[in-house]
Design a protein around this motif. Sequence first.
Motif, PDB file in Angstrom:
ATOM      1  N   PRO A  52      76.110  13.651  45.157  1.00  0.00           N
ATOM      2  CA  PRO A  52      77.525  13.394  44.870  1.00  0.00           C
ATOM      3  C   PRO A  52      78.092  12.102  45.470  1.00  0.00           C
ATOM      4  CG  PRO A  52      77.209  15.702  45.366  1.00  0.00           C
ATOM      5  CD  PRO A  52      75.909  15.013  45.672  1.00  0.00           C
ATOM      6  N   PRO A  53      77.747  11.712  46.714  1.00  0.00           N
ATOM      7  CA  PRO A  53      78.348  10.478  47.235  1.00  0.00           C
ATOM      8  C   PRO A  53      78.042   9.244  46.377  1.00  0.00           C
ATOM      9  CG  PRO A  53      77.358  11.697  49.032  1.00  0.00           C
ATOM     10  CD  PRO A  53      76.959  12.391  47.759  1.00  0.00           C
ATOM     11  N   SER A  54      76.846   9.164  45.824  1.00  0.00           N
ATOM     12  CA  SER A  54      76.490   7.996  45.013  1.00  0.00           C
ATOM     13  C   SER A  54      76.769   8.212  43.530  1.00  0.00           C
ATOM     14  CB  SER A  54      75.008   7.664  45.191  1.00  0.00           C
ATOM     15  OG  SER A  54      74.203   8.676  44.607  1.00  0.00           O
ATOM     16  N   GLY A  55      77.022   9.455  43.124  1.00  0.00           N
ATOM     17  CA  GLY A  55      77.260   9.748  41.710  1.00  0.00           C
ATOM     18  C   GLY A  55      75.979   9.939  40.913  1.00  0.00           C
ATOM     19  N   ASN A  56      74.836   9.951  41.582  1.00  0.00           N
ATOM     20  CA  ASN A  56      73.566  10.141  40.883  1.00  0.00           C
ATOM     21  C   ASN A  56      73.351  11.614  40.558  1.00  0.00           C
ATOM     22  OD1 ASN A  56      72.514   7.516  40.686  1.00  0.00           O
ATOM     23  ND2 ASN A  56      71.916   7.568  42.839  1.00  0.00           N
ATOM     24  N   ASP A  57      73.098  11.908  39.297  1.00  0.00           N
ATOM     25  CA  ASP A  57      72.800  13.260  38.845  1.00  0.00           C
ATOM     26  C   ASP A  57      71.894  13.127  37.628  1.00  0.00           C
ATOM     27  OD1 ASP A  57      72.705  15.957  38.362  1.00  0.00           O
ATOM     28  OD2 ASP A  57      74.771  16.123  37.646  1.00  0.00           O
ATOM     29  N   PHE A  58      70.599  13.348  37.828  1.00  0.00           N
ATOM     30  CA  PHE A  58      69.656  13.224  36.725  1.00  0.00           C
ATOM     31  C   PHE A  58      68.446  14.111  36.978  1.00  0.00           C
ATOM     32  CE2 PHE A  58      68.751   9.890  39.773  1.00  0.00           C
ATOM     33  CZ  PHE A  58      67.379   9.958  39.946  1.00  0.00           C
ATOM     34  N   GLY A  59      67.679  14.386  35.925  1.00  0.00           N
ATOM     35  CA  GLY A  59      66.488  15.214  36.059  1.00  0.00           C
ATOM     36  C   GLY A  59      65.634  15.147  34.812  1.00  0.00           C
ATOM     37  N   HIS A  60      64.456  15.723  34.909  1.00  0.00           N
ATOM     38  CA  HIS A  60      63.485  15.683  33.818  1.00  0.00           C
ATOM     39  C   HIS A  60      62.539  16.869  33.963  1.00  0.00           C
ATOM     40  CE1 HIS A  60      60.257  13.017  31.607  1.00  0.00           C
ATOM     41  NE2 HIS A  60      60.587  14.088  30.916  1.00  0.00           N
ATOM     42  N   GLN A  61      62.192  17.480  32.847  1.00  0.00           N
ATOM     43  CA  GLN A  61      61.163  18.522  32.844  1.00  0.00           C
ATOM     44  C   GLN A  61      60.338  18.331  31.585  1.00  0.00           C
ATOM     45  OE1 GLN A  61      60.440  21.502  30.989  1.00  0.00           O
ATOM     46  NE2 GLN A  61      61.965  21.040  29.435  1.00  0.00           N
ATOM     47  N   GLU A  62      59.029  18.569  31.702  1.00  0.00           N
ATOM     48  CA  GLU A  62      58.133  18.406  30.554  1.00  0.00           C
ATOM     49  C   GLU A  62      56.930  19.308  30.727  1.00  0.00           C
ATOM     50  OE1 GLU A  62      57.290  14.421  28.812  1.00  0.00           O
ATOM     51  OE2 GLU A  62      55.211  14.893  29.368  1.00  0.00           O
ATOM     52  N   SER A  63      56.425  19.812  29.598  1.00  0.00           N
ATOM     53  CA  SER A  63      55.185  20.578  29.622  1.00  0.00           C
ATOM     54  C   SER A  63      54.365  20.175  28.403  1.00  0.00           C
ATOM     55  CB  SER A  63      55.460  22.082  29.617  1.00  0.00           C
ATOM     56  OG  SER A  63      56.165  22.440  28.458  1.00  0.00           O
ATOM     57  N   ARG A  64      53.055  20.195  28.587  1.00  0.00           N
ATOM     58  CA  ARG A  64      52.142  19.801  27.517  1.00  0.00           C
ATOM     59  C   ARG A  64      50.972  20.767  27.486  1.00  0.00           C
ATOM     60  NH1 ARG A  64      49.128  13.994  26.486  1.00  0.00           N
ATOM     61  NH2 ARG A  64      47.929  14.708  24.696  1.00  0.00           N
ATOM     62  N   ASP A  65      50.588  21.101  26.268  1.00  0.00           N
ATOM     63  CA  ASP A  65      49.412  21.942  26.042  1.00  0.00           C
ATOM     64  C   ASP A  65      48.679  21.353  24.844  1.00  0.00           C
ATOM     65  OD1 ASP A  65      47.485  23.866  25.975  1.00  0.00           O
ATOM     66  OD2 ASP A  65      48.827  25.518  25.436  1.00  0.00           O
ATOM     67  N   GLY A  66      47.631  20.583  25.119  1.00  0.00           N
ATOM     68  CA  GLY A  66      46.882  19.936  24.043  1.00  0.00           C
ATOM     69  C   GLY A  66      47.712  18.850  23.388  1.00  0.00           C
ATOM     70  N   ASP A  67      47.906  18.970  22.065  1.00  0.00           N
ATOM     71  CA  ASP A  67      48.663  17.965  21.319  1.00  0.00           C
ATOM     72  C   ASP A  67      50.153  18.280  21.246  1.00  0.00           C
ATOM     73  OD1 ASP A  67      46.432  16.467  20.832  1.00  0.00           O
ATOM     74  OD2 ASP A  67      46.051  17.303  18.841  1.00  0.00           O
ATOM     75  N   HIS A  68      50.597  19.365  21.848  1.00  0.00           N
ATOM     76  CA  HIS A  68      52.009  19.762  21.768  1.00  0.00           C
ATOM     77  C   HIS A  68      52.698  19.499  23.110  1.00  0.00           C
ATOM     78  CE1 HIS A  68      55.536  21.793  20.310  1.00  0.00           C
ATOM     79  NE2 HIS A  68      55.564  22.518  21.412  1.00  0.00           N
ATOM     80  N   GLN A  84      72.124  14.690  27.605  1.00  0.00           N
ATOM     81  CA  GLN A  84      70.888  15.457  27.661  1.00  0.00           C
ATOM     82  C   GLN A  84      70.070  15.163  26.413  1.00  0.00           C
ATOM     83  OE1 GLN A  84      71.241  19.649  28.345  1.00  0.00           O
ATOM     84  NE2 GLN A  84      69.042  19.904  28.526  1.00  0.00           N
ATOM     85  N   VAL A  85      68.785  14.904  26.610  1.00  0.00           N
ATOM     86  CA  VAL A  85      67.852  14.640  25.518  1.00  0.00           C
ATOM     87  C   VAL A  85      66.778  15.713  25.556  1.00  0.00           C
ATOM     88  CG1 VAL A  85      66.219  12.996  24.515  1.00  0.00           C
ATOM     89  CG2 VAL A  85      68.269  12.161  25.682  1.00  0.00           C
ATOM     90  N   THR A  86      66.619  16.440  24.456  1.00  0.00           N
ATOM     91  CA  THR A  86      65.560  17.438  24.320  1.00  0.00           C
ATOM     92  C   THR A  86      64.592  16.914  23.272  1.00  0.00           C
ATOM     93  OG1 THR A  86      67.160  19.183  24.814  1.00  0.00           O
ATOM     94  CG2 THR A  86      65.076  19.868  23.805  1.00  0.00           C
ATOM     95  N   TYR A  87      63.300  16.924  23.580  1.00  0.00           N
ATOM     96  CA  TYR A  87      62.322  16.313  22.673  1.00  0.00           C
ATOM     97  C   TYR A  87      61.081  17.168  22.515  1.00  0.00           C
ATOM     98  CZ  TYR A  87      60.151  14.882  27.056  1.00  0.00           C
ATOM     99  OH  TYR A  87      59.592  14.875  28.306  1.00  0.00           O
ATOM    100  N   THR A  88      60.372  16.921  21.411  1.00  0.00           N
ATOM    101  CA  THR A  88      59.066  17.543  21.151  1.00  0.00           C
ATOM    102  C   THR A  88      58.157  16.503  20.519  1.00  0.00           C
ATOM    103  OG1 THR A  88      59.718  18.301  18.957  1.00  0.00           O
ATOM    104  CG2 THR A  88      60.016  19.858  20.772  1.00  0.00           C
ATOM    105  N   VAL A  89      56.871  16.673  20.757  1.00  0.00           N
ATOM    106  CA  VAL A  89      55.845  15.870  20.112  1.00  0.00           C
ATOM    107  C   VAL A  89      54.727  16.835  19.758  1.00  0.00           C
ATOM    108  CG1 VAL A  89      54.219  13.957  20.340  1.00  0.00           C
ATOM    109  CG2 VAL A  89      56.406  13.871  21.536  1.00  0.00           C
TER     110      VAL A  89
END
Length: 133
Positions: A52-68, A84-89
């Motif tokens: 909060p003092p710097s205003g930084n608020d961010f995060g990331h989560q990812e999981s992979r299984d083979g080609d997914h 927020q960005v939600t993605y798939t490959v």
Amino acid sequence: MKVILVVTLAAAGMAAPSGPPYGFSPAPSYRPAPSYASAPARYSFDYAVNDPPSGNDFGHQESRDGDHTQGSYYVQLPDGRLQQVTYTVSGDSGYLAEVTYQGEARYPTYQPAYRPAPTYTPLPVFRPTPVYG
């Protein structure tokens, strides 16, 4: 005479290189690279930062299984919204993303906190007195 011949042969034997030559090798040895069995990629990670003092608020989560692969990341924007960005490959389908925002953008009036002030005292100006004569 035989002594000179023996000493010369001994000196020549000691002067001959005993190790492999540096630089070009007339008979290079080739060893093929080792082969590794490739297993499908499988991992999962996540992290988050909230300061909060710097205003930084961010995060990331990812999981992979083979080609997914699937994941999401978020960041607090300077205008106050949370992006927020939600993605798939999946295989060769490419990167498919959905971008959402939470909150309303705020643009407060700029209030400069620093106002520079002179820190010097100007020298007096010389004004000559007229001489009549």
